[in-house]
Design a protein around this motif. Structure first.
Motif, mmCIF file in Angstrom:
data_model
loop_
_atom_site.group_PDB
_atom_site.id
_atom_site.type_symbol
_atom_site.label_atom_id
_atom_site.label_comp_id
_atom_site.label_asym_id
_atom_site.label_seq_id
_atom_site.Cartn_x
_atom_site.Cartn_y
_atom_site.Cartn_z
ATOM 1 N N TYR A 170 -1.059 18.191 8.528
ATOM 2 C CA TYR A 170 -0.161 17.143 9.006
ATOM 3 C C TYR A 170 0.177 17.336 10.488
ATOM 4 C CZ TYR A 170 0.156 16.367 3.999
ATOM 5 O OH TYR A 170 -0.153 16.139 2.680
ATOM 6 N N LYS A 171 0.223 18.581 10.912
ATOM 7 C CA LYS A 171 0.438 18.845 12.338
ATOM 8 C C LYS A 171 -0.721 18.266 13.150
ATOM 9 C CE LYS A 171 1.268 22.544 15.704
ATOM 10 N NZ LYS A 171 0.134 22.274 16.601
ATOM 11 N N SER A 172 -1.934 18.421 12.635
ATOM 12 C CA SER A 172 -3.102 17.884 13.353
ATOM 13 C C SER A 172 -3.061 16.358 13.392
ATOM 14 C CB SER A 172 -4.401 18.367 12.693
ATOM 15 O OG SER A 172 -4.590 17.763 11.427
ATOM 16 N N LEU A 173 -2.543 15.744 12.329
ATOM 17 C CA LEU A 173 -2.422 14.283 12.306
ATOM 18 C C LEU A 173 -1.364 13.808 13.304
ATOM 19 C CD1 LEU A 173 -2.627 13.609 8.454
ATOM 20 C CD2 LEU A 173 -4.392 13.133 10.162
ATOM 21 N N ILE A 174 -0.267 14.549 13.394
ATOM 22 C CA ILE A 174 0.778 14.191 14.359
ATOM 23 C C ILE A 174 0.269 14.401 15.784
ATOM 24 C CG2 ILE A 174 3.121 14.716 15.162
ATOM 25 C CD1 ILE A 174 3.789 15.516 12.269
ATOM 26 N N GLU A 175 -0.596 15.388 15.960
ATOM 27 C CA GLU A 175 -1.214 15.608 17.274
ATOM 28 C C GLU A 175 -2.014 14.373 17.706
ATOM 29 O OE1 GLU A 175 -0.995 17.881 19.500
ATOM 30 O OE2 GLU A 175 -0.361 19.766 18.574
ATOM 31 N N GLN A 176 -2.615 13.699 16.740
ATOM 32 C CA GLN A 176 -3.358 12.478 17.065
ATOM 33 C C GLN A 176 -2.412 11.377 17.536
ATOM 34 O OE1 GLN A 176 -6.363 11.298 14.111
ATOM 35 N NE2 GLN A 176 -6.321 13.379 13.327
ATOM 36 N N LEU A 177 -1.237 11.304 16.908
ATOM 37 C CA LEU A 177 -0.237 10.344 17.365
ATOM 38 C C LEU A 177 0.222 10.703 18.779
ATOM 39 C CD1 LEU A 177 1.522 7.874 16.660
ATOM 40 C CD2 LEU A 177 3.244 9.465 15.771
ATOM 41 N N TYR A 178 0.313 11.997 19.047
ATOM 42 C CA TYR A 178 0.678 12.457 20.393
ATOM 43 C C TYR A 178 -0.350 11.966 21.416
ATOM 44 C CZ TYR A 178 1.671 15.586 24.301
ATOM 45 O OH TYR A 178 1.954 16.086 25.550
ATOM 46 N N GLU A 179 -1.621 12.035 21.049
ATOM 47 C CA GLU A 179 -2.679 11.583 21.955
ATOM 48 C C GLU A 179 -2.572 10.084 22.229
ATOM 49 O OE1 GLU A 179 -4.870 13.397 23.655
ATOM 50 O OE2 GLU A 179 -3.790 15.131 22.856
ATOM 51 N N ILE A 196 -3.256 7.664 7.890
ATOM 52 C CA ILE A 196 -4.471 7.619 8.714
ATOM 53 C C ILE A 196 -4.813 6.189 9.116
ATOM 54 C CG2 ILE A 196 -6.971 8.027 8.670
ATOM 55 C CD1 ILE A 196 -6.323 10.484 6.849
ATOM 56 N N GLU A 197 -4.669 5.254 8.170
ATOM 57 C CA GLU A 197 -4.980 3.859 8.483
ATOM 58 C C GLU A 197 -4.018 3.291 9.524
ATOM 59 O OE1 GLU A 197 -7.502 1.598 7.510
ATOM 60 O OE2 GLU A 197 -8.378 3.550 7.085
ATOM 61 N N THR A 198 -2.731 3.579 9.366
ATOM 62 C CA THR A 198 -1.769 3.066 10.354
ATOM 63 C C THR A 198 -1.964 3.749 11.703
ATOM 64 O OG1 THR A 198 -0.118 4.620 9.454
ATOM 65 C CG2 THR A 198 -0.004 2.333 8.706
ATOM 66 N N LEU A 199 -2.415 4.984 11.685
ATOM 67 C CA LEU A 199 -2.737 5.674 12.936
ATOM 68 C C LEU A 199 -3.902 4.965 13.628
ATOM 69 C CD1 LEU A 199 -1.773 8.306 14.434
ATOM 70 C CD2 LEU A 199 -3.761 9.424 13.423
ATOM 71 N N ASN A 210 3.653 4.278 9.332
ATOM 72 C CA ASN A 210 3.114 5.570 9.733
ATOM 73 C C ASN A 210 4.187 6.641 9.579
ATOM 74 O OD1 ASN A 210 2.701 7.636 12.203
ATOM 75 N ND2 ASN A 210 0.709 6.912 11.483
ATOM 76 N N SER A 211 5.382 6.329 10.046
ATOM 77 C CA SER A 211 6.510 7.260 9.952
ATOM 78 C C SER A 211 6.913 7.490 8.501
ATOM 79 C CB SER A 211 7.692 6.709 10.753
ATOM 80 O OG SER A 211 8.787 7.589 10.702
ATOM 81 N N ARG A 212 6.962 6.421 7.740
ATOM 82 C CA ARG A 212 7.353 6.517 6.324
ATOM 83 C C ARG A 212 6.397 7.419 5.548
ATOM 84 N NH1 ARG A 212 8.076 1.202 2.388
ATOM 85 N NH2 ARG A 212 7.473 2.171 0.406
ATOM 86 N N SER A 213 5.104 7.258 5.785
ATOM 87 C CA SER A 213 4.123 8.059 5.050
ATOM 88 C C SER A 213 4.180 9.527 5.466
ATOM 89 C CB SER A 213 2.712 7.497 5.242
ATOM 90 O OG SER A 213 2.370 7.428 6.608
ATOM 91 N N MET A 214 4.360 9.792 6.768
ATOM 92 C CA MET A 214 4.434 11.181 7.212
ATOM 93 C C MET A 214 5.683 11.873 6.666
ATOM 94 S SD MET A 214 3.305 13.856 8.560
ATOM 95 C CE MET A 214 1.738 13.217 9.158
ATOM 96 N N ALA A 261 0.831 -1.209 0.000
ATOM 97 C CA ALA A 261 0.000 0.000 0.000
ATOM 98 C C ALA A 261 0.864 1.257 0.000
ATOM 99 C CB ALA A 261 -0.927 0.000 1.211
ATOM 100 N N ALA A 262 1.913 1.264 0.821
ATOM 101 C CA ALA A 262 2.799 2.433 0.898
ATOM 102 C C ALA A 262 3.563 2.623 -0.412
ATOM 103 C CB ALA A 262 3.773 2.268 2.062
ATOM 104 N N PHE A 263 4.077 1.534 -0.953
ATOM 105 C CA PHE A 263 4.844 1.597 -2.202
ATOM 106 C C PHE A 263 3.979 2.116 -3.351
ATOM 107 C CE2 PHE A 263 6.235 -0.433 -6.186
ATOM 108 C CZ PHE A 263 7.548 0.032 -6.253
ATOM 109 N N MET A 264 2.772 1.584 -3.467
ATOM 110 C CA MET A 264 1.886 2.014 -4.549
ATOM 111 C C MET A 264 1.472 3.470 -4.385
ATOM 112 S SD MET A 264 -0.596 -1.231 -5.394
ATOM 113 C CE MET A 264 -1.217 -0.402 -6.867
ATOM 114 N N ALA A 265 1.196 3.877 -3.150
ATOM 115 C CA ALA A 265 0.786 5.267 -2.898
ATOM 116 C C ALA A 265 1.890 6.237 -3.291
ATOM 117 C CB ALA A 265 0.424 5.440 -1.426
ATOM 118 N N GLU A 266 3.117 5.906 -2.931
ATOM 119 C CA GLU A 266 4.252 6.785 -3.251
ATOM 120 C C GLU A 266 4.463 6.892 -4.759
ATOM 121 O OE1 GLU A 266 6.591 5.626 0.897
ATOM 122 O OE2 GLU A 266 7.264 4.819 -1.026
#
Length: 226
Positions: A176-185, A126-129, A155-159, A103-108
């Motif tokens: 992307y900051k808001s998405l990383i905030e979710q990882l923070y939570e 989002i899915e890996t989150l 998750n790290s690779r996609s971000m 999935a990551a390879f194809m998306a990139e």
């Protein structure tokens, strides 16, 4: 006579392939898990659907993510409901990693073709989150550890890829900051389990996020807390 026999054999073989394929497709969405008697038929059905019945690259990428989600469900079922052997868990784990990698390879690669497909990289993040949220709720945290590391990896690779593509784009940087905030939570729920260095990185990540500049660094700090 010999040619006729060959024709009959070929027809019979083709019919049997169609029957097996039909059965496989009919159970591809079943609740069978690795180790069950007919699980291989479920796998065959999924592969037929993915490789022969899905023609659009974007749809195929999304199906890889869907299959990763299925493997996560199966893994959770195995560790929670069965005194399962090592091999079914290993097979499910390897399939989970394989689907996320595809999935990551194809998306990139899709994003390289057309900028609109950057959304597919966002989908991987989002899915890996979501997977990380679910893994944090597993009753058997130890068994989920390796899966969590895989989810964190993609998750790290996609971000990182998203930030590279949009490092000067204010609107996307805010997203992307808001998405990383979710990882923070998600990480904050584990604060009591963190060691001294992890806790220090967690606190540093908060500072970096508040500054809103070095988002990749903030993400790396959060990943290190798991």
């Amino acid at each position: 006579m010999k040619i006729k026999s060959i024709k009959i054999f070929v027809i019979a073989f083709a019919v049997s392939i169609l029957i097996v394929s039909g059965i496989a497709l009919s159970i591809k969405n079943s609740s069978l898990v690795s180790g069950d008697a007919f699980y291989f038929m479920k796998s065959v059905g999924e592969k037929i659907d993915l490789h022969f019945l899905t023609f659009n690259a974007q749809d195929k990428q999304e199906k890889h993510l869907m299959l990763a989600d299925k493997r996560l469900n199966e893994f959770e079922f195995l560790i929670d409901n069965r005194n399962t052997e090592f091999l079914p868990l290993l097979g499910t784990f390897n399939e989970y990693r394989k689907r996320l990698d595809s999935a990551a390879f194809m998306a990139e690669n899709l994003a390289l073709i057309d900028a609109k497909f950057v959304a597919n990289i966002e989908l991987v993040y989002i899915e890996t989150l979501n997977h990380l949220i679910r893994l944090s709720e597993f009753e058997n945290r130890t068994a989920a550890k390796d899966l969590r590391e895989v989810a964190l990896q993609y998750n790290s690779r996609s971000m990182k890829r998203l930030l590279q593509l949009h490092q000067y784009d204010e609107n996307n940087t805010t997203l992307y900051k808001s998405l990383i905030e979710q990882l923070y939570e998600i990480a904050s729920a584990r604060e009591q389990e963190m060691g001294p260095e992890q806790l220090q990185n967690f606190q540093k990540a908060r500072e970096v996020l508040d500054q809103g500049v070095e988002l990749e660094y903030a993400h790396d700090l959060l990943v290190s807390t798991f």
